[in-house]
Scaffold this active site. Structure first.
Site, PDB file in Angstrom:
ATOM      1  N   HIS A 106       0.854  -1.146  -0.087  1.00 26.62           N
ATOM      2  CA  HIS A 106      -0.005  -0.031  -0.092  1.00 26.62           C
ATOM      3  C   HIS A 106       0.818   1.235  -0.005  1.00 26.62           C
ATOM      4  O   HIS A 106       0.601   2.261  -0.753  1.00 26.62           O
ATOM      5  CB  HIS A 106      -1.260   0.002   1.140  1.00 26.62           C
ATOM      6  CG  HIS A 106      -1.967   1.379   0.915  1.00 26.62           C
ATOM      7  ND1 HIS A 106      -2.775   1.671   0.164  1.00 26.62           N
ATOM      8  CD2 HIS A 106      -1.566   2.485   1.658  1.00 26.62           C
ATOM      9  CE1 HIS A 106      -3.080   2.852   0.132  1.00 26.62           C
ATOM     10  NE2 HIS A 106      -2.430   3.382   1.043  1.00 26.62           N
TER      11      HIS A 106
ATOM     12  N   TYR B 190       2.172   5.675  -2.543  1.00 28.78           N
ATOM     13  CA  TYR B 190       2.328   6.955  -2.101  1.00 28.78           C
ATOM     14  C   TYR B 190       4.182   7.068  -2.635  1.00 28.78           C
ATOM     15  O   TYR B 190       4.330   8.380  -2.964  1.00 28.78           O
ATOM     16  CB  TYR B 190       2.423   7.121  -0.654  1.00 28.78           C
ATOM     17  CG  TYR B 190       1.050   6.879  -0.339  1.00 28.78           C
ATOM     18  CD1 TYR B 190       0.198   7.650  -0.939  1.00 28.78           C
ATOM     19  CD2 TYR B 190       0.485   5.961   0.615  1.00 28.78           C
ATOM     20  CE1 TYR B 190      -1.458   7.720  -0.685  1.00 28.78           C
ATOM     21  CE2 TYR B 190      -0.834   5.789   0.641  1.00 28.78           C
ATOM     22  CZ  TYR B 190      -1.760   6.662   0.197  1.00 28.78           C
ATOM     23  OH  TYR B 190      -2.891   6.526   0.284  1.00 28.78           O
TER      24      TYR B 190
ATOM     25  N   HIS C  39      -8.339   1.353 -12.041  1.00 26.21           N
ATOM     26  CA  HIS C  39      -7.942   2.352 -11.098  1.00 26.21           C
ATOM     27  C   HIS C  39      -6.519   2.616 -11.124  1.00 26.21           C
ATOM     28  O   HIS C  39      -6.048   3.916 -11.397  1.00 26.21           O
ATOM     29  CB  HIS C  39      -8.305   1.938  -9.989  1.00 26.21           C
ATOM     30  CG  HIS C  39      -7.685   2.461  -8.747  1.00 26.21           C
ATOM     31  ND1 HIS C  39      -7.889   3.752  -8.322  1.00 26.21           N
ATOM     32  CD2 HIS C  39      -6.666   1.914  -7.857  1.00 26.21           C
ATOM     33  CE1 HIS C  39      -7.251   4.053  -7.328  1.00 26.21           C
ATOM     34  NE2 HIS C  39      -6.285   3.101  -6.934  1.00 26.21           N
ATOM     35  N   PHE C  40      -5.533   1.768 -11.119  1.00 26.70           N
ATOM     36  CA  PHE C  40      -4.198   2.412 -10.914  1.00 26.70           C
ATOM     37  C   PHE C  40      -3.466   2.702 -12.338  1.00 26.70           C
ATOM     38  O   PHE C  40      -2.432   3.292 -12.008  1.00 26.70           O
ATOM     39  CB  PHE C  40      -3.316   1.172 -10.302  1.00 26.70           C
ATOM     40  CG  PHE C  40      -3.188  -0.150 -10.436  1.00 26.70           C
ATOM     41  CD1 PHE C  40      -2.158  -0.246 -11.838  1.00 26.70           C
ATOM     42  CD2 PHE C  40      -3.834  -1.348 -10.035  1.00 26.70           C
ATOM     43  CE1 PHE C  40      -2.144  -1.557 -12.284  1.00 26.70           C
ATOM     44  CE2 PHE C  40      -3.523  -2.522 -10.683  1.00 26.70           C
ATOM     45  CZ  PHE C  40      -2.739  -2.693 -11.501  1.00 26.70           C
ATOM     46  N   HIS C  41      -4.101   2.672 -13.271  1.00 24.50           N
ATOM     47  CA  HIS C  41      -3.526   3.209 -14.377  1.00 24.50           C
ATOM     48  C   HIS C  41      -3.932   4.816 -14.450  1.00 24.50           C
ATOM     49  O   HIS C  41      -3.403   5.520 -15.141  1.00 24.50           O
ATOM     50  CB  HIS C  41      -3.879   2.502 -15.770  1.00 24.50           C
ATOM     51  CG  HIS C  41      -3.065   1.320 -15.802  1.00 24.50           C
ATOM     52  ND1 HIS C  41      -3.596  -0.040 -15.284  1.00 24.50           N
ATOM     53  CD2 HIS C  41      -2.030   0.931 -16.715  1.00 24.50           C
ATOM     54  CE1 HIS C  41      -2.791  -0.820 -15.657  1.00 24.50           C
ATOM     55  NE2 HIS C  41      -1.808  -0.406 -16.256  1.00 24.50           N
TER      56      HIS C  41
ATOM     57  N   ARG D 190      -9.462  -9.497 -13.781  1.00 25.30           N
ATOM     58  CA  ARG D 190      -8.003  -9.152 -14.157  1.00 25.30           C
ATOM     59  C   ARG D 190      -7.263 -10.459 -14.118  1.00 25.30           C
ATOM     60  O   ARG D 190      -7.546 -11.307 -13.968  1.00 25.30           O
ATOM     61  CB  ARG D 190      -7.670  -8.294 -12.858  1.00 25.30           C
ATOM     62  CG  ARG D 190      -7.156  -8.910 -11.811  1.00 25.30           C
ATOM     63  CD  ARG D 190      -6.913  -7.821 -10.640  1.00 25.30           C
ATOM     64  NE  ARG D 190      -5.574  -7.593 -10.926  1.00 25.30           N
ATOM     65  CZ  ARG D 190      -4.823  -6.993  -9.738  1.00 25.30           C
ATOM     66  NH1 ARG D 190      -5.263  -6.951  -8.565  1.00 25.30           N
ATOM     67  NH2 ARG D 190      -3.512  -6.441 -10.049  1.00 25.30           N
ATOM     68  N   ARG D 191      -5.938 -10.315 -14.757  1.00 25.21           N
ATOM     69  CA  ARG D 191      -4.950 -11.283 -14.888  1.00 25.21           C
ATOM     70  C   ARG D 191      -5.537 -12.326 -15.456  1.00 25.21           C
ATOM     71  O   ARG D 191      -5.508 -13.341 -15.010  1.00 25.21           O
ATOM     72  CB  ARG D 191      -4.397 -11.400 -13.379  1.00 25.21           C
ATOM     73  CG  ARG D 191      -3.914 -10.443 -12.780  1.00 25.21           C
ATOM     74  CD  ARG D 191      -3.376 -10.664 -11.285  1.00 25.21           C
ATOM     75  NE  ARG D 191      -2.035  -9.946 -10.909  1.00 25.21           N
ATOM     76  CZ  ARG D 191      -1.613 -10.040  -9.758  1.00 25.21           C
ATOM     77  NH1 ARG D 191      -1.987 -10.983  -8.960  1.00 25.21           N
ATOM     78  NH2 ARG D 191      -0.638  -9.063  -9.479  1.00 25.21           N
TER      79      ARG D 191
END
Ligand code: HEM
Ligand SMILES: [Cu+2]
Length: 584
Positions: A241, A245, A392-394, A455-456
């Site tokens: 996590h 950041y 989301h994370f792209h 996913r994956r």
């Protein structure tokens, strides 16, 4: 060039003698360029594979034609995740977070430890590349056991991670040198933000390093026969996590510390920037188990507490949105923008470095909103392990971080090499194409995720009838995913033409200085190319309070222990023993 170097060095220099100073300056620039080239080299390979994954979701299976280079979808996905998520981000960050403070403070960094940082990470990357390309280690970027890769994978990951923590002592030494000459002054902003980022990362790294050194490294060479998957997942997410950041904070450093100046204005609040970073550090570590909402073994009460803790992380992001929005508005109004949105149009959109960062900030609105979905236990149950998650994370790491790093190269490569950008128009095109491609792609992924597309999953390898029976309902969003992937290919090659073109063929020109922003009401020497302010000119009480970084680090460790001991303790009393699996 010498004039600019001297102008930037208004702080005390650790160098003795002018020639030594110039020699070290050149060495520093070369080192920074090496970090950029290594990092972006990784992105070039990773971003070339990415669109193949996007095509997979539209039913187009490119992998059979890529043999013998790539055998399976999972091999490609492992290379993509590891090179983009770790190698690209770590190299660029470990360069920037030493180079920018060195320029801001006017102090030469310890070149030997900085080279050792590069060396360890390069050795780690070489091991990882070997392990991934020989098809022994398709364990994906999360390397969850009991999937078992080769020792090269785990030892490479260990070296890469250890290397990435080395900027911390370099930063502490530079700050100590600066403070000796200016007792009682608060650390300049960019250095402060860099230091907090590295402190956070070194504490966060404890999880993955413990997993690797105590479990996966010895397991991979046969010293121990079995590992506990749930303990290892928990240790992984203790780092996994906060790593988000470690991806975002360097981009924030550019947004807070440089962008307001590049856009023609000032940073509206220096203490708010510091507060954001302090909060990000304290909140980052305790919440990692929110990635394990679907895992067994810890109580419902804890899951509830984690949701609340996770939502608190939105606070520093909101402070950033407001502080940055206001700084950009100030710049836009100084440039003559009027009315409700006139300031936004008045920003210097012709500057590719500004345009790429503002567009990155726009994608982050979608990234932040979807993060709130992932972070809430009930909503997560709907999107868990669907392609909503990579969607989301792209729009976070894939655009905020990647686009901001690209934006930085648009001024930094000229600054480091004394060569002008080969084409501002192509650089602008790369920024807009990356933005458009990521938005198309991410909206498609998130939408398809709501249909439950996993996913994956190598779904393009299914027989055509089965593919259509299973995923036909999501054909519109999946077509968006593929279209976004193709646009991203164009963006990638436009960017790399500018990046490598400038390094190799750019016309010689005076290198631009580092565009450090000045804060409204802040001392002028936070921008190192401005004359130093009179001694005692005032940092705010908040900035003074936040200067105690070791206290903040202590609070972070206590909070992390309070969140992890109750979860890990029962796991340690019910150890499961999994032998390794190779599924590819
Ligand atoms: C060139 C543009 C890119 C495209 C088209 C792309 C495409 C994709 C797709 C479709 C997936 C999901 C695969 C799956 O779950 O089956 C994926 C996963 C991933 N991508 Fe990207 N990506 C791109 C750039 C990036 C960037 C810039 C980063 C990070 C800096 C990144 C990091 C990742 C990571 C960490 C994963 C997760 C891999 C896993 O689940 O094991 N990608 N990408
Ligand atoms: Cu998280």
């Amino acid at each position: 060039m010498n004039i600019q170097v001297a102008a930037q060095a208004t702080g005390p220099r650790a160098d003795t003698g002018r020639d030594a100073g110039i020699g070290r300056d050149a060495a520093m620039r070369r080192m920074m360029l090496a970090f950029l080239v290594a990092g972006f080299g990784a992105l070039l390979v990773g971003a070339t594979i990415g669109p193949l994954q996007a095509l997979n979701y539209a039913g187009i299976n490119a992998y059979p034609s890529l043999r013998p280079l790539l055998q399976t979808y999972y091999q490609g996905l492992t290379i993509h995740g590891v090179l983009n998520g770790y190698v690209f981000t770590f190299f660029v960050t470990c360069g920037l977070l030493v180079y920018l403070p060195a320029r801001e403070l006017g102090v030469t960094p310890g070149l030997a430890p900085w080279r050792a940082c590069f060396g360890l990470m390069a050795a780690g990357t070489a091991c990882l590349l070997y392990a991934m390309f020989d098809n022994s280690s398709s364990v994906l970027w999360t390397f969850y056991p009991p999937l078992k890769g080769s020792p090269f994978f785990y030892f490479g990951m260990t070296l890469l991670t250890i290397g990435s923590t080395m900027p911390l002592p370099i930063l502490l030494a530079m700050r100590a040198t600066w403070k000796r000459a200016r007792p009682g002054q608060v650390t300049p902003l960019v250095t402060y933000m860099s230091l907090v980022t590295m402190l956070m990362w070194v504490m966060a790294g404890i999880g993955a390093l413990a997993e690797l050194v105590l479990q996966l490294d010895p397991w991979s060479i046969g010293l121990i026969a079995a590992v506990d998957p749930i303990i290892d997942r928990t240790l992984f997410w203790l780092t996994g996590h906060p790593i988000v950041y470690f991806w975002l904070m360097p981009a924030y450093i550019s947004w807070y510390g440089l962008l307001s100046r590049q856009a023609g204005g000032k940073l509206v609040s220096d203490p708010m920037a510091r507060l954001t970073f302090a909060l990000l550090m304290v909140f980052a570590l305790p919440v990692g188990t929110h990635h394990q909402f679907a895992d067994p073994g810890f109580s419902q009460v804890w899951r509830g507490i984690l949701v609340v803790l996770t939502m608190s992380v939105a606070m520093p992001s909101l402070i950033t949105a407001f502080t940055l929005g206001l700084s950009l508005e100030y710049a836009g109004r100084l440039r003559g923008g009027t009315g409700l949105f006139g300031w936004f149009r008045a920003l210097p959109w012709g500057d590719p470095s500004v345009a790429a960062q503002v567009l990155a900030a726009v994608t982050f609105i979608l990234g932040g909103a979807t993060g709130i979905v992932n972070g809430s236990w009930q909503l997560d149950a709907i999107v868990h392990n669907t392609i909503f998650v990579p969607g989301h994370f792209h729009v976070t790491v894939g655009s905020v971080t990647a686009m901001t790093f690209m934006a930085i190269t648009f001024w930094m490569v000229p600054h480091l090499t004394g060569r002008r950008l080969v084409s501002r128009r192509l650089a602008l095109a790369a920024a807009w194409l990356w933005f458009a491609g990521m938005m198309l792609f991410a909206v498609g992924m998130q939408w398809a995720g709501l249909y439950g597309v996993p996913r994956r999953a190598w779904i393009s390898a299914l027989p055509h009838g089965t593919y259509h029976a299973l995923y036909g309902a999501a054909s519109v969003p999946l077509a968006l995913v593929a279209a976004g992937g193709v646009v991203l290919w164009l963006a990638t090659y436009a960017f790399f033409a500018v990046f490598f073109g400038t390094i190799l063929f750019g016309r010689r020109a005076a290198p631009p200085p580092v565009p450090f922003a000045q804060a409204i009401g802040g001392p002028a020497d936070h921008a190192i190319d401005a004359p130093p302010s009179p001694a005692g000119a005032g940092p705010s009480p908040l900035a003074r309070a936040l200067e105690h970084v070791w206290i903040l680090a202590g609070v972070t460790l206590v909070a992390a222990a309070a969140a992890y001991v109750p979860i890990l303790w029962p796991f340690l009393h019910h150890v499961t023993r999994a032998p390794g699996w190779v599924l590819w």
